[in-house]
Motif scaffolding. Sequence first.
Motif, PDB file in Angstrom:
ATOM      1  N   ALA A 285       0.820  -1.228   0.000  1.00  0.00           N
ATOM      2  CA  ALA A 285       0.000   0.000   0.000  1.00  0.00           C
ATOM      3  C   ALA A 285       0.845   1.264   0.000  1.00  0.00           C
ATOM      4  N   ASP A 286       2.124   1.196   0.398  1.00  0.00           N
ATOM      5  CA  ASP A 286       2.990   2.388   0.428  1.00  0.00           C
ATOM      6  C   ASP A 286       4.113   2.301  -0.606  1.00  0.00           C
ATOM      7  N   LEU A 287       3.893   1.499  -1.658  1.00  0.00           N
ATOM      8  CA  LEU A 287       4.924   1.345  -2.678  1.00  0.00           C
ATOM      9  C   LEU A 287       5.047   2.621  -3.496  1.00  0.00           C
ATOM     10  N   THR A 288       6.290   3.037  -3.715  1.00  0.00           N
ATOM     11  CA  THR A 288       6.578   4.127  -4.645  1.00  0.00           C
ATOM     12  C   THR A 288       7.625   3.629  -5.627  1.00  0.00           C
ATOM     13  N   ALA A 289       7.242   3.434  -6.870  1.00  0.00           N
ATOM     14  CA  ALA A 289       8.172   2.914  -7.879  1.00  0.00           C
ATOM     15  C   ALA A 289       8.998   4.048  -8.448  1.00  0.00           C
ATOM     16  N   ASP A 290       9.742   3.767  -9.532  1.00  0.00           N
ATOM     17  CA  ASP A 290      10.713   4.731 -10.053  1.00  0.00           C
ATOM     18  C   ASP A 290      10.070   5.817 -10.905  1.00  0.00           C
ATOM     19  N   GLY A 291       8.745   5.723 -11.196  1.00  0.00           N
ATOM     20  CA  GLY A 291       8.085   6.768 -11.978  1.00  0.00           C
ATOM     21  C   GLY A 291       8.290   6.649 -13.468  1.00  0.00           C
ATOM     22  N   GLU A 292       8.954   5.593 -13.966  1.00  0.00           N
ATOM     23  CA  GLU A 292       9.142   5.379 -15.405  1.00  0.00           C
ATOM     24  C   GLU A 292       7.990   4.530 -15.945  1.00  0.00           C
ATOM     25  N   PHE A 293       7.475   4.910 -17.103  1.00  0.00           N
ATOM     26  CA  PHE A 293       6.318   4.224 -17.672  1.00  0.00           C
ATOM     27  C   PHE A 293       6.676   3.541 -19.002  1.00  0.00           C
ATOM     28  N   ASP A 294       6.018   2.454 -19.245  1.00  0.00           N
ATOM     29  CA  ASP A 294       6.133   1.731 -20.517  1.00  0.00           C
ATOM     30  C   ASP A 294       4.750   1.646 -21.142  1.00  0.00           C
ATOM     31  N   ALA A 295       4.652   2.041 -22.416  1.00  0.00           N
ATOM     32  CA  ALA A 295       3.384   1.916 -23.131  1.00  0.00           C
ATOM     33  C   ALA A 295       3.156   0.464 -23.527  1.00  0.00           C
ATOM     34  N   VAL A 296       1.978  -0.011 -23.313  1.00  0.00           N
ATOM     35  CA  VAL A 296       1.643  -1.386 -23.724  1.00  0.00           C
ATOM     36  C   VAL A 296       1.574  -1.407 -25.246  1.00  0.00           C
ATOM     37  N   PRO A 297       2.372  -2.222 -25.895  1.00  0.00           N
ATOM     38  CA  PRO A 297       2.409  -2.207 -27.364  1.00  0.00           C
ATOM     39  C   PRO A 297       1.131  -2.785 -27.955  1.00  0.00           C
ATOM     40  N   GLY A 298       0.919  -2.453 -29.230  1.00  0.00           N
ATOM     41  CA  GLY A 298      -0.206  -3.031 -29.955  1.00  0.00           C
ATOM     42  C   GLY A 298      -1.327  -2.043 -30.168  1.00  0.00           C
ATOM     43  N   LEU A 299      -2.286  -2.500 -30.990  1.00  0.00           N
ATOM     44  CA  LEU A 299      -3.446  -1.684 -31.352  1.00  0.00           C
ATOM     45  C   LEU A 299      -4.706  -2.487 -31.083  1.00  0.00           C
ATOM     46  N   ALA A 300      -5.660  -1.857 -30.383  1.00  0.00           N
ATOM     47  CA  ALA A 300      -6.976  -2.451 -30.178  1.00  0.00           C
ATOM     48  C   ALA A 300      -7.995  -1.507 -30.793  1.00  0.00           C
ATOM     49  N   GLU A 301      -8.501  -1.860 -31.960  1.00  0.00           N
ATOM     50  CA  GLU A 301      -9.370  -0.959 -32.715  1.00  0.00           C
ATOM     51  C   GLU A 301     -10.698  -0.737 -31.995  1.00  0.00           C
ATOM     52  N   ALA A 302     -11.275   0.414 -32.268  1.00  0.00           N
ATOM     53  CA  ALA A 302     -12.579   0.764 -31.696  1.00  0.00           C
ATOM     54  C   ALA A 302     -13.649  -0.102 -32.341  1.00  0.00           C
ATOM     55  N   PRO A 303     -14.493  -0.768 -31.563  1.00  0.00           N
ATOM     56  CA  PRO A 303     -15.486  -1.669 -32.155  1.00  0.00           C
ATOM     57  C   PRO A 303     -16.781  -0.968 -32.566  1.00  0.00           C
ATOM     58  N   GLY A 304     -17.043   0.254 -32.082  1.00  0.00           N
ATOM     59  CA  GLY A 304     -18.337   0.887 -32.342  1.00  0.00           C
ATOM     60  C   GLY A 304     -18.276   1.956 -33.430  1.00  0.00           C
ATOM     61  N   GLU A 305     -19.466   2.610 -33.647  1.00  0.00           N
ATOM     62  CA  GLU A 305     -19.609   3.627 -34.681  1.00  0.00           C
ATOM     63  C   GLU A 305     -19.754   5.048 -34.102  1.00  0.00           C
ATOM     64  N   GLY A 306     -19.799   5.186 -32.773  1.00  0.00           N
ATOM     65  CA  GLY A 306     -19.997   6.499 -32.156  1.00  0.00           C
ATOM     66  C   GLY A 306     -18.720   7.326 -32.176  1.00  0.00           C
ATOM     67  N   ARG A 307     -18.746   8.333 -31.351  1.00  0.00           N
ATOM     68  CA  ARG A 307     -17.566   9.190 -31.258  1.00  0.00           C
ATOM     69  C   ARG A 307     -16.376   8.372 -30.758  1.00  0.00           C
ATOM     70  N   LYS A 308     -15.261   8.518 -31.456  1.00  0.00           N
ATOM     71  CA  LYS A 308     -14.079   7.703 -31.131  1.00  0.00           C
ATOM     72  C   LYS A 308     -13.158   8.479 -30.207  1.00  0.00           C
ATOM     73  N   TYR A 309     -12.748   7.774 -29.180  1.00  0.00           N
ATOM     74  CA  TYR A 309     -11.712   8.267 -28.284  1.00  0.00           C
ATOM     75  C   TYR A 309     -10.493   7.326 -28.414  1.00  0.00           C
TER      76      TYR A 309
END
Length: 470
Positions: A285-309
Amino acid sequence: MGRHSRKGPGAVSPDASTAQPGGERGASAPAAGSGRRRRVAPATPNGGPSAPFPDAPHVRGGHPEQHEPGGGWGTGPQPRAGEVYGAPAAAAGAPSHDRPHPRPAPGDGAPAAQRDATARQRAVARQVSAQREAQRVSDGRTAQQPAADAGVMPGPRREFIDAFDADAPTTGPDAPGEGPGTGADGVAGGPGPRRDARGGWGRTLTGIAAAVVTAVLAVVVAGQVADDSARRTAGARATGVDRDGSSDASRSDARSAPEHPASRPPEVKPLSYADRMARPYPLSADLTADGEFDAVPGLAEAPGEGRKYRYRVDVEEGLGLDAGLFAEAVQKTLNDDRSWAHDGAMTFERISTGSPDFVITLASPGTTGAWCAKSGLDTTIDNVSCDSAATDRVMINAYRWAQGSATFGPDKMLSYRQMLINHEVGHRLGHNHVSCRTPGTLAPVMQQQTKSLDLEGIRCEPNPWAHPGG
């Protein structure tokens, strides 16, 4: 010189058949090479000798020959009165018991005559033995002899050994029936060829008969052994004891025993998405990591037809959590019809490169507090998450993601994680906190359900969805 002289015409010694003309018994040298003594044949009623070889010299004293019963050492055919065995009687008409033995040829010594007589005796004995054995074979008596053991091959009889005896020479002056001074009938002093044709053919026929008898016996014994083996095998199969040809052998060490089902390791099946989302994970509960981030690779396309985020998922290094599971949970939760994508109002697509609309970030409690403080929010009191509006990051507290909350309990980890994503993204979409107004109903997704489900005396039920009715 002989030991005795004849006293008169009426005095005939027992050895008279071997006496020389003139009343004296000729000196005869013992036969060379045999080392055995001959039996003295008793007189027969007709006055002739009972031995099978009337022209063989008698030997004094000794014991009779010991031979296998049924062999070729019987009395043999008896000559008629007035005949020499195998030759006409002398012209003088002397009785058979007074008939003189053949003299050695002029120039031959006594030892040569004895060897010649011995050789003839052996040849005649082999012939007689072979003839008797062939007669027994033709009568079927040899084939009726039971084998003592079906697995043991019987050996040849004495007659076969005698038939193939090679003691007598086949050529030279000592060979039976040939040599200087021997006639065609085997009597000393005769001219011409001296080989006894009957003896040679007799040995040949005896050898053939012996080979045939041996082959027949071998076939019979082999058939008995095979039949006995087949009966034992059939019996073993009938009783269920057949084990690779051995009915009473213990199991081989190389053969492994059947594996007990309880000893088999349980089959490990990969956990499903729901199983992995329902499990808690260890994290301080009190963990503080190094603050470096890694983006999860890959693409997950939007499945719907509405406004895309379009969004990106970053995971802080050193958490020890499954970044792929977290990214999968975000995509599935946001595009669920019970979420903000209800009725096709909007759709969400995960990217790993380019410019996203926002970044959903999984970070340690210490790092989450630092990023939320940039937007004036304090998350350290209850170890909660936040939407850092001053930045592009929606912060998800890794401790809450890993351990859940008391309001949902350990049996609703999946629902709590879905609520955590929908609540913080709802802030990014412009929604503020909402409290429950009807006791016992589902709490609004924008209520701070991590902290409490009971506000102002109204207690509601936990709820992860913006549109729980779908």
